[in-house]
Design a protein around this motif. Structure first.
Motif, PDB file in Angstrom:
ATOM      1  N   ASN A 307      -6.243 -30.989  31.869  1.00 33.58           N
ATOM      2  CA  ASN A 307      -7.521 -30.370  32.169  1.00 33.58           C
ATOM      3  C   ASN A 307      -8.459 -29.427  30.821  1.00 33.58           C
ATOM      4  OD1 ASN A 307      -6.927 -31.305  34.516  1.00 33.58           O
ATOM      5  ND2 ASN A 307      -7.230 -30.196  36.138  1.00 33.58           N
ATOM      6  N   ASP A 308      -8.283 -29.918  29.877  1.00 35.17           N
ATOM      7  CA  ASP A 308      -9.153 -29.051  28.805  1.00 35.17           C
ATOM      8  C   ASP A 308     -10.105 -29.705  28.100  1.00 35.17           C
ATOM      9  OD1 ASP A 308      -7.452 -30.060  27.829  1.00 35.17           O
ATOM     10  OD2 ASP A 308      -6.595 -28.331  26.760  1.00 35.17           O
ATOM     11  N   GLY A 309     -10.136 -30.776  29.023  1.00 35.42           N
ATOM     12  CA  GLY A 309     -11.324 -31.892  27.756  1.00 35.42           C
ATOM     13  C   GLY A 309     -12.345 -31.547  28.347  1.00 35.42           C
ATOM     14  N   PRO A 310     -13.633 -32.183  27.217  1.00 36.63           N
ATOM     15  CA  PRO A 310     -14.883 -32.430  27.146  1.00 36.63           C
ATOM     16  C   PRO A 310     -15.333 -33.702  28.882  1.00 36.63           C
ATOM     17  CG  PRO A 310     -14.634 -33.008  25.472  1.00 36.63           C
ATOM     18  CD  PRO A 310     -12.997 -32.941  26.270  1.00 36.63           C
ATOM     19  N   VAL A 311     -15.948 -33.832  29.141  1.00 32.45           N
ATOM     20  CA  VAL A 311     -16.181 -34.104  30.051  1.00 32.45           C
ATOM     21  C   VAL A 311     -18.159 -35.260  29.549  1.00 32.45           C
ATOM     22  CG1 VAL A 311     -17.350 -35.017  32.379  1.00 32.45           C
ATOM     23  CG2 VAL A 311     -15.617 -33.574  32.011  1.00 32.45           C
ATOM     24  N   VAL A 312     -17.735 -36.101  29.090  1.00 35.98           N
ATOM     25  CA  VAL A 312     -18.624 -36.623  27.339  1.00 35.98           C
ATOM     26  C   VAL A 312     -19.355 -38.094  28.531  1.00 35.98           C
ATOM     27  CG1 VAL A 312     -18.803 -38.019  25.294  1.00 35.98           C
ATOM     28  CG2 VAL A 312     -16.923 -36.210  26.093  1.00 35.98           C
ATOM     29  N   PRO A 313     -20.736 -38.430  28.588  1.00 35.25           N
ATOM     30  CA  PRO A 313     -21.759 -39.326  29.255  1.00 35.25           C
ATOM     31  C   PRO A 313     -21.257 -40.383  28.458  1.00 35.25           C
ATOM     32  CG  PRO A 313     -23.458 -37.297  28.683  1.00 35.25           C
ATOM     33  CD  PRO A 313     -21.666 -36.938  28.273  1.00 35.25           C
ATOM     34  N   GLY A 314     -21.570 -41.882  29.259  1.00 37.68           N
ATOM     35  CA  GLY A 314     -20.890 -42.337  28.454  1.00 37.68           C
ATOM     36  C   GLY A 314     -19.114 -43.296  29.169  1.00 37.68           C
ATOM     37  N   ASP A 315     -18.542 -41.618  29.018  1.00 36.85           N
ATOM     38  CA  ASP A 315     -17.012 -41.658  29.641  1.00 36.85           C
ATOM     39  C   ASP A 315     -17.227 -42.267  30.805  1.00 36.85           C
ATOM     40  OD1 ASP A 315     -16.093 -42.005  27.021  1.00 36.85           O
ATOM     41  OD2 ASP A 315     -15.481 -39.821  27.435  1.00 36.85           O
ATOM     42  N   LEU A 316     -15.876 -42.414  31.458  1.00 35.23           N
ATOM     43  CA  LEU A 316     -15.690 -41.868  32.938  1.00 35.23           C
ATOM     44  C   LEU A 316     -14.857 -41.033  33.385  1.00 35.23           C
ATOM     45  CD1 LEU A 316     -14.055 -45.954  33.680  1.00 35.23           C
ATOM     46  CD2 LEU A 316     -15.969 -45.322  34.256  1.00 35.23           C
ATOM     47  N   ILE A 317     -14.864 -39.965  34.742  1.00 34.97           N
ATOM     48  CA  ILE A 317     -14.163 -38.814  34.686  1.00 34.97           C
ATOM     49  C   ILE A 317     -12.939 -39.493  35.991  1.00 34.97           C
ATOM     50  CG2 ILE A 317     -16.163 -37.803  35.570  1.00 34.97           C
ATOM     51  CD1 ILE A 317     -14.103 -35.272  34.819  1.00 34.97           C
ATOM     52  N   LEU A 318     -11.761 -39.366  35.558  1.00 36.02           N
ATOM     53  CA  LEU A 318     -10.852 -39.351  36.856  1.00 36.02           C
ATOM     54  C   LEU A 318     -10.901 -38.280  37.542  1.00 36.02           C
ATOM     55  CD1 LEU A 318      -8.175 -42.271  37.081  1.00 36.02           C
ATOM     56  CD2 LEU A 318      -8.202 -39.809  37.492  1.00 36.02           C
ATOM     57  N   LEU A 319     -11.314 -38.048  39.023  1.00 26.22           N
ATOM     58  CA  LEU A 319     -10.794 -36.934  39.755  1.00 26.22           C
ATOM     59  C   LEU A 319     -10.078 -37.167  41.099  1.00 26.22           C
ATOM     60  CD1 LEU A 319     -11.371 -33.995  40.520  1.00 26.22           C
ATOM     61  CD2 LEU A 319     -13.250 -34.722  41.461  1.00 26.22           C
ATOM     62  N   ASP A 320      -8.338 -36.948  40.725  1.00 22.63           N
ATOM     63  CA  ASP A 320      -7.245 -36.832  41.698  1.00 22.63           C
ATOM     64  C   ASP A 320      -7.367 -35.399  42.415  1.00 22.63           C
ATOM     65  OD1 ASP A 320      -5.219 -37.917  43.488  1.00 22.63           O
ATOM     66  OD2 ASP A 320      -4.585 -38.839  41.963  1.00 22.63           O
ATOM     67  N   ALA A 321      -7.759 -35.342  43.806  1.00 19.39           N
ATOM     68  CA  ALA A 321      -7.744 -34.232  44.391  1.00 19.39           C
ATOM     69  C   ALA A 321      -7.450 -34.119  45.743  1.00 19.39           C
ATOM     70  CB  ALA A 321      -8.846 -33.183  44.049  1.00 19.39           C
ATOM     71  N   GLY A 322      -7.143 -33.302  46.453  1.00 19.35           N
ATOM     72  CA  GLY A 322      -6.985 -33.117  48.184  1.00 19.35           C
ATOM     73  C   GLY A 322      -7.427 -31.573  48.523  1.00 19.35           C
ATOM     74  N   ARG A 335     -11.494 -40.389  42.975  1.00 23.35           N
ATOM     75  CA  ARG A 335     -12.612 -41.473  42.652  1.00 23.35           C
ATOM     76  C   ARG A 335     -12.298 -41.449  41.162  1.00 23.35           C
ATOM     77  NH1 ARG A 335     -11.654 -43.077  46.890  1.00 23.35           N
ATOM     78  NH2 ARG A 335     -12.921 -43.333  48.662  1.00 23.35           N
ATOM     79  N   THR A 336     -13.294 -42.482  41.022  1.00 24.56           N
ATOM     80  CA  THR A 336     -13.217 -42.754  39.453  1.00 24.56           C
ATOM     81  C   THR A 336     -14.994 -43.006  39.228  1.00 24.56           C
ATOM     82  OG1 THR A 336     -11.191 -43.453  38.930  1.00 24.56           O
ATOM     83  CG2 THR A 336     -12.450 -43.888  36.808  1.00 24.56           C
ATOM     84  N   LEU A 337     -15.378 -41.965  37.883  1.00 27.08           N
ATOM     85  CA  LEU A 337     -17.351 -41.530  38.167  1.00 27.08           C
ATOM     86  C   LEU A 337     -17.707 -41.628  37.165  1.00 27.08           C
ATOM     87  CD1 LEU A 337     -16.828 -38.358  40.196  1.00 27.08           C
ATOM     88  CD2 LEU A 337     -17.115 -40.579  41.165  1.00 27.08           C
ATOM     89  N   PRO A 338     -18.655 -42.434  37.236  1.00 24.15           N
ATOM     90  CA  PRO A 338     -19.278 -43.257  35.203  1.00 24.15           C
ATOM     91  C   PRO A 338     -19.923 -41.492  35.193  1.00 24.15           C
ATOM     92  CG  PRO A 338     -20.067 -44.267  36.630  1.00 24.15           C
ATOM     93  CD  PRO A 338     -18.997 -43.738  37.399  1.00 24.15           C
ATOM     94  N   VAL A 339     -19.770 -40.279  33.966  1.00 26.16           N
ATOM     95  CA  VAL A 339     -20.004 -39.355  33.149  1.00 26.16           C
ATOM     96  C   VAL A 339     -21.640 -39.859  33.398  1.00 26.16           C
ATOM     97  CG1 VAL A 339     -20.409 -37.148  32.406  1.00 26.16           C
ATOM     98  CG2 VAL A 339     -17.765 -38.839  32.386  1.00 26.16           C
ATOM     99  N   SER A 340     -22.149 -40.638  32.801  1.00 21.56           N
ATOM    100  CA  SER A 340     -23.469 -41.294  32.446  1.00 21.56           C
ATOM    101  C   SER A 340     -24.378 -41.432  34.024  1.00 21.56           C
ATOM    102  CB  SER A 340     -23.683 -41.640  30.957  1.00 21.56           C
ATOM    103  OG  SER A 340     -23.375 -43.306  32.269  1.00 21.56           O
ATOM    104  N   GLY A 341     -23.604 -41.241  35.212  1.00 19.58           N
ATOM    105  CA  GLY A 341     -24.664 -41.723  36.604  1.00 19.58           C
ATOM    106  C   GLY A 341     -24.271 -43.515  36.545  1.00 19.58           C
ATOM    107  N   THR A 342     -23.892 -44.305  34.944  1.00 22.97           N
ATOM    108  CA  THR A 342     -24.267 -45.601  35.666  1.00 22.97           C
ATOM    109  C   THR A 342     -22.807 -45.909  35.104  1.00 22.97           C
ATOM    110  OG1 THR A 342     -25.983 -46.310  33.295  1.00 22.97           O
ATOM    111  CG2 THR A 342     -25.980 -46.577  36.293  1.00 22.97           C
ATOM    112  N   PHE A 343     -21.891 -47.092  35.916  1.00 27.24           N
ATOM    113  CA  PHE A 343     -21.336 -47.982  34.351  1.00 27.24           C
ATOM    114  C   PHE A 343     -21.787 -48.701  33.354  1.00 27.24           C
ATOM    115  CE2 PHE A 343     -19.265 -47.322  38.483  1.00 27.24           C
ATOM    116  CZ  PHE A 343     -18.316 -46.594  38.625  1.00 27.24           C
ATOM    117  N   THR A 344     -20.352 -48.927  32.533  1.00 22.72           N
ATOM    118  CA  THR A 344     -21.228 -49.539  31.570  1.00 22.72           C
ATOM    119  C   THR A 344     -20.206 -50.464  32.219  1.00 22.72           C
ATOM    120  OG1 THR A 344     -18.771 -49.459  30.055  1.00 22.72           O
ATOM    121  CG2 THR A 344     -21.256 -48.245  29.368  1.00 22.72           C
TER     122      THR A 344
END
Ligand code: GLY
Ligand code: MN
Length: 503
Positions: A307-322, A335-344
């Protein structure tokens, strides 16, 4: 097991000293208010734990059963990882994050079943130097420990001092089983005792000892049985699972709300982890497993926990947590989220394929089907989609044959695992009851299909490369079908976008 007679700590004497004069001992040992062992009402879980012990008792009618909680594991030198009691111990006692390390549950056979006694190290008196001089367990260092009466009332279990355990082990019958994976020292003590007793029983015939430890196999069966006892959750456990899922949803909401700061930081994934884990500590005991905050191509690394990378708009971020509660029950949501707010367009195409796989798997869940059919239902969709996109060398139908499985290049993990006190709960259950097992109402497991296109995978068009999507929900089998416990965390592409828009 920590030696219960030990009063000194591991702290190295080269960097600190404890005054040891009689004058000091007298002084620090006096002038304290009387201690009151507050006796609480039984916790809700006590009756459930008693019923679980009865089920175990019926499996080993004449045997003494020994279930240790375990001790803290060394992180380095004299510092430890946070203590966590063994899950089988927690299940049978109802003790969770407040377990006193080194405790041992013993079930002694009786004509009616078993008598259970919980041995633990109660608070030391002021006449001992433990309370101030032992940095491992002294209350000045690690906090107060409860008394025998309060734990007995709290857990609805007979209690005794850990100092009395040695006497019980002295007369341990050979017909005894031990959860041997927890505490190497206790296992060695008990093995020595059982072997000595059976030598005496057999009038000096030692031959069997040369053929290995005759007790080990049955001990391993005990570990298996404890895992299998947890396959179907009782109503207390289901309630805890609901609470764990609800708390986890709050952690996901926090991450969504923090996205601007997360994007702005060069190690945004660490902020995702920190934000989620903050909620885990606030609402529960801790996280149920290391949080996976995998942005961009890191999402293709299944257990990305650096978990040491950047979170870049345009990418997806996958968060697996409990979030794991104080009772140790944990959720496990992805959940896998589009960082910019919308999926391409291509991200959405992959996302919706995974969602279709998850929905197809969920649709067949009901009592009576086999666990492995869930995976097959999800894989039928993954094969269909990857074939439609021209990624497979054969048709979807051909690919699903056992000898092919080409679609699994893009999802190498399984679709489901049981969930409960452990994130991978019931892991030692027999295959007949797990993978090949038949679903029963009260089972809780994940459904977590995904698609992962590695950044250097030449078998897929460039537009797919570096996209990783997983959608993971926590599913309860009901009498008539199934309930998605984590349905409240947005999961369709449109709902995810709306969630991000709300912020
Ligand atoms: N959520 C992590 C795993 O299931 O392995
Ligand atoms: Mn999982």
């Amino acid at each position: 097991m920590a030696d219960p007679t030990k009063t000194t700590s591991r702290a190295t004497e080269n960097r600190s000293t404890t005054p040891s004069s009689d004058a000091f001992k007298d002084y620090i040992g006096s002038n304290w208010a009387d201690r009151v062992d507050v006796v609480p009402p039984a916790r809700e879980q006590a009756a459930y734990a008693a019923a679980r012990r009865q089920r175990l008792s019926a499996l080993y009618p004449n045997a003494t059963i020994v279930i240790p909680a375990g001790s803290p594991k060394v992180r380095s030198n004299d510092t430890d990882y946070p203590f966590r009691a063994h899950s089988g111990f927690a299940h049978l006692t109802g003790w969770g994050s407040d377990t006193v390390p080194g405790s041992v549950l013993v079930l002694l056979p009786t004509a009616q079943g078993h008598d259970a006694t919980l041995y633990f190290r109660e608070a030391a008196g002021r006449d001992s130097d433990e309370f101030y001089a032992n940095s491992d367990i002294g209350e000045f260092w690690t906090g107060p420990r409860p008394g025998l009466a309060s734990v007995a009332a709290d857990l609805g279990l007979a209690t005794a001092s850990i100092h009395e355990l040695a006497g019980v082990l002295e007369s341990l019958a050979t017909d005894s089983v031990l959860l041997r994976e927890v505490d190497a020292e206790l296992t060695s003590t008990i093995d020595t005792r059982r072997i000595a007793t059976s030598r005496a029983d057999e009038n000096g015939d030692f031959a069997f000892v040369a053929n290995g430890n005759p007790f080990e196999e049955r001990d391993i069966e005990l570990a298996r049985d404890l895992s299998e006892l947890r396959l179907v959750k009782d109503s207390y456990e289901i309630h805890e699972m609901r609470l764990a899922v609800d708390a986890t949803k709050l952690g996901f909401d926090d991450v969504v709300a923090d996205l601007p700061a997360i994007i702005a930081h060069p190690r945004g994934e660490r902020l995702v982890e920190g934000t989620f884990n903050r909620r885990a500590r606030a609402e529960g005991n801790t996280v149920g497993y290391d949080t996976i905050a995998a942005s961009g191509p890191h999402a293709c690394i299944l257990h990305w926990v650096r978990n040491d990378g950047p979170v870049v708009p345009g990418d997806l971020i996958l968060l697996d947590a409990g979030i794991e509660l104080e009772s140790y029950y944990t959720a496990d949501i992805t959940r896998t989220l589009p960082v910019s707010g919308t999926f391409t367009e291509v991200q959405r195409r992959v996302y919706e394929a995974v969602l279709e796989a998850a929905d197809a798997a969920f649709a067949i869940v009901r009592p009576g089907i086999r666990f492995r059919e869930i995976h097959q239902a999800a894989m039928a969709v993954i094969a269909k989609k990857t074939a439609e996109w021209g990624l497979l060398p054969v048709t979807a139908e051909e690919s699903t044959k056992p000898e092919n499985q080409f679609h699994r290049r893009y999802m190498v993990h399984g679709t489901s695992h049981h969930l409960g006190i452990d994130v991978h709960d019931c892991a030692q259950a027999r295959r007949d009851l797990y993978l090949d097992g038949v679903l029963e109402a009260g089972m809780v497991f994940t459904i977590e299909p995904g698609l992962y296109f590695q950044p250097d995978d030449l078998s897929v068009p460039e537009e797919f490369r570096g996209i990783g999507v997983r959608i993971e929900d926590d599913i309860l089998v009901t009498e008539s079908g199934a309930e998605n416990l984590s349905i409240g965390t947005p999961r369709t592409a449109d709902d995810v976008e709306a969630w991000l828009a709300r912020g």
